[in-house]
Design an enzyme around this catalytic site. Structure first.
Site, PDB file in Angstrom:
ATOM      1  N   ARG A  60       0.840  -1.200   0.000  1.00 52.17           N
ATOM      2  CA  ARG A  60       0.000   0.000   0.000  1.00 52.17           C
ATOM      3  C   ARG A  60       0.873   1.246   0.000  1.00 52.17           C
ATOM      4  O   ARG A  60       0.574   2.238  -0.657  1.00 52.17           O
ATOM      5  CB  ARG A  60      -0.951   0.010   1.204  1.00 52.17           C
ATOM      6  CG  ARG A  60      -1.727   1.311   1.332  1.00 52.17           C
ATOM      7  CD  ARG A  60      -2.894   1.222   2.315  1.00 52.17           C
ATOM      8  NE  ARG A  60      -2.569   0.500   3.529  1.00 52.17           N
ATOM      9  CZ  ARG A  60      -1.874   1.011   4.561  1.00 52.17           C
ATOM     10  NH1 ARG A  60      -1.413   2.245   4.502  1.00 52.17           N
ATOM     11  NH2 ARG A  60      -1.643   0.277   5.633  1.00 52.17           N
ATOM     12  N   TYR A 112     -16.375  16.944 -16.229  1.00 53.85           N
ATOM     13  CA  TYR A 112     -16.697  15.518 -16.271  1.00 53.85           C
ATOM     14  C   TYR A 112     -17.700  15.182 -15.166  1.00 53.85           C
ATOM     15  O   TYR A 112     -17.535  15.591 -14.011  1.00 53.85           O
ATOM     16  CB  TYR A 112     -15.417  14.704 -16.124  1.00 53.85           C
ATOM     17  CG  TYR A 112     -15.652  13.242 -15.808  1.00 53.85           C
ATOM     18  CD1 TYR A 112     -16.464  12.455 -16.633  1.00 53.85           C
ATOM     19  CD2 TYR A 112     -15.090  12.642 -14.692  1.00 53.85           C
ATOM     20  CE1 TYR A 112     -16.692  11.123 -16.343  1.00 53.85           C
ATOM     21  CE2 TYR A 112     -15.300  11.312 -14.400  1.00 53.85           C
ATOM     22  CZ  TYR A 112     -16.112  10.559 -15.221  1.00 53.85           C
ATOM     23  OH  TYR A 112     -16.349   9.240 -14.928  1.00 53.85           O
ATOM     24  N   ASP A 184      -6.820  18.784 -15.018  1.00 53.69           N
ATOM     25  CA  ASP A 184      -7.129  17.454 -15.540  1.00 53.69           C
ATOM     26  C   ASP A 184      -6.643  17.416 -16.985  1.00 53.69           C
ATOM     27  O   ASP A 184      -7.201  18.057 -17.861  1.00 53.69           O
ATOM     28  CB  ASP A 184      -8.644  17.222 -15.460  1.00 53.69           C
ATOM     29  CG  ASP A 184      -9.061  15.834 -15.928  1.00 53.69           C
ATOM     30  OD1 ASP A 184      -8.299  15.211 -16.704  1.00 53.69           O
ATOM     31  OD2 ASP A 184     -10.157  15.388 -15.543  1.00 53.69           O
ATOM     32  N   LYS A 209      -7.565   6.096 -19.615  1.00 48.33           N
ATOM     33  CA  LYS A 209      -7.844   6.540 -20.978  1.00 48.33           C
ATOM     34  C   LYS A 209      -6.596   6.443 -21.859  1.00 48.33           C
ATOM     35  O   LYS A 209      -6.074   5.359 -22.061  1.00 48.33           O
ATOM     36  CB  LYS A 209      -8.421   7.949 -20.947  1.00 48.33           C
ATOM     37  CG  LYS A 209      -9.908   8.031 -20.604  1.00 48.33           C
ATOM     38  CD  LYS A 209     -10.266   7.589 -19.218  1.00 48.33           C
ATOM     39  CE  LYS A 209     -11.739   7.859 -18.894  1.00 48.33           C
ATOM     40  NZ  LYS A 209     -12.026   7.641 -17.460  1.00 48.33           N
TER      41      LYS A 209
END
Length: 393
Positions: A60, A112, A184, A209
């Site tokens: 982690r 978005y 972004d 993406k």
């Protein structure tokens, strides 16, 4: 002079295409000479004595495959620190966790849907106030800044209206008021646009993406230059635990190595598709920043290398039914959420990616019922044009 310092000096002279393959990476894995970074599928690491380890204790807080990805991400964005997460929204969530109740955020109004939902349905409940502003005219931003403003959040081009926001101008405003600027950069990727070089403090990617590029992975990333900011975000990453696994890290690392050649084809195909739609008698309007009559086209030309493969368009008559008929009739384009894969995708924002935004709010920002969004892939563009021709009629 140590080898990592030498590598940094050498990397500064690399062109972008070389960085996608070698940037931030050891050329050869020291264990067995693997050319590609191995997938370290482990949750924990042996120690010779308490605290005696080789830089990794628990996956982690750190994993060698994830670390390799984070270094590569920092390299291609011209940053110093990369921080990888389980998704793009997990990355944005980490940025918002830098804030506290009473703080305010100024954000793009054409946003978005998932980001809008996170802001309004989660963090507004924790006492953070959001202002959604049309940032095409950056002068309007200062009207919303006060002593509580801590973050400006920008998408450019915006999703799905393809508005262009002047990153340099917003960065000037943010620095004047000592406010963080996050960008972004999912739609453009660092191949087309590098916000840190334009003055941003934080760059975010949904690496699901274009960076991954093959629609087979979920992953998010933040890249920064400032070490103090990086340490705060690394702490959130470790404390909140929304990390990506080693397999996902490997898939995005693999995707990065072809980013430049894929993006070149996305841009070439995007231009051809946009020009075809603009001339179609049944299409009312096409949103693509490469058109000279696009608002802020000159800013796009200045801050972007090319104009990308994302396109939105409206059919004449603003008919919901007609838009649905078109997306259901496509054969090569796949009707699906997401974007940025090698395959072409089509979506209907009002009923898919932006359904979480009310119709009144959608209509205000231009997400009308007839709007269709395309993620133009890297197929033969003649096939894409034929597919649109038969679907539109």
């Amino acid at each position: 002079m140590n080898s990592s310092y030498c590598a940094k000096i050498k990397e500064k002279h690399m062109k972008f295409n070389t960085k996608t393959i070698h940037g931030g990476q050891q050329n050869i894995d020291p264990a067995y000479g693997s050319v590609m970074p191995p997938i370290y599928q482990t949750s924990t690491y042996a120690q010779t004595t308490p605290g005696g380890h080789k830089g990794f204790e628990y996956s982690r807080s750190g994993n060698p495959t994830r670390s390799a990805l984070e270094s590569a991400l920092a390299s291609i964005e011209n940053g110093e620190f990369g921080i990888a997460f389980g998704s793009g929204l997990a990355a944005i969530d980490a940025v918002l966790k830098l804030l506290k109740a009473g703080d305010e955020v100024i954000s793009t109004n054409d946003l978005y849907g998932g980001t809008y939902r996170l802001f309004t349905k989660i963090f507004e409940g924790f006492g953070i106030k959001f202002h959604f502003v049309n940032m095409e005219n950056t002068n309007k931003i200062e009207e919303y800044i006060n002593s509580n403003t801590k973050l400006i959040w920008v998408e450019t081009p915006t999703n799905p209206m393809m508005k262009i926001i002047d990153i340099k101008a917003v960065a000037t405003i943010a620095k004047k008021h000592n406010v963080l600027l996050g960008v972004d950069n999912t739609f453009t990727t660092p191949y087309l646009q590098q916000p840190l070089d334009l003055g941003a403090d934080i760059v975010m990617h949904s690496a699901t993406k274009y960076l991954g590029g093959h629609s087979d992975v979920l992953l998010g990333a933040l890249i920064v230059k400032d070490s103090e900011l990086a340490n705060k975000l690394y702490f959130v990453q470790k404390a909140s635990g929304a990390v990506c696994g080693p397999q996902d890290s490997f898939l995005v690392l693999r995707g990065l190595k072809t980013l430049h050649v894929r993006m070149q084809r996305h841009c070439e195909n995007g231009r051809t598709v946009a020009e075809y739609l603009a001339q179609h008698q049944k299409i009312e309007r096409v949103y693509w920043p490469g058109f000279e009559n696009h608002p802020n086209h000159n800013i796009a030309r200045e801050q972007m290398k090319d104009f990308g493969g994302m396109i939105s368009f409206e059919t004449k008559g603003n008919s919901f039914e007609r838009a649905i008929r078109i997306v259901e009739s496509l054969k090569v384009f796949t009707l699906a959420e997401s974007l940025g894969g090698v395959e072409s995708l089509a979506g209907h924002p009002a009923s898919m990616t932006h359904a979480s935004i009310s119709k009144d709010e959608r209509d205000k920002i231009g997400i009308v019922d007839s709007l269709i969004r395309l993620s133009v892939g890297i197929e033969d563009v003649e096939d894409l044009i034929e597919d649109l021709k038969q679907a539109i009629g």
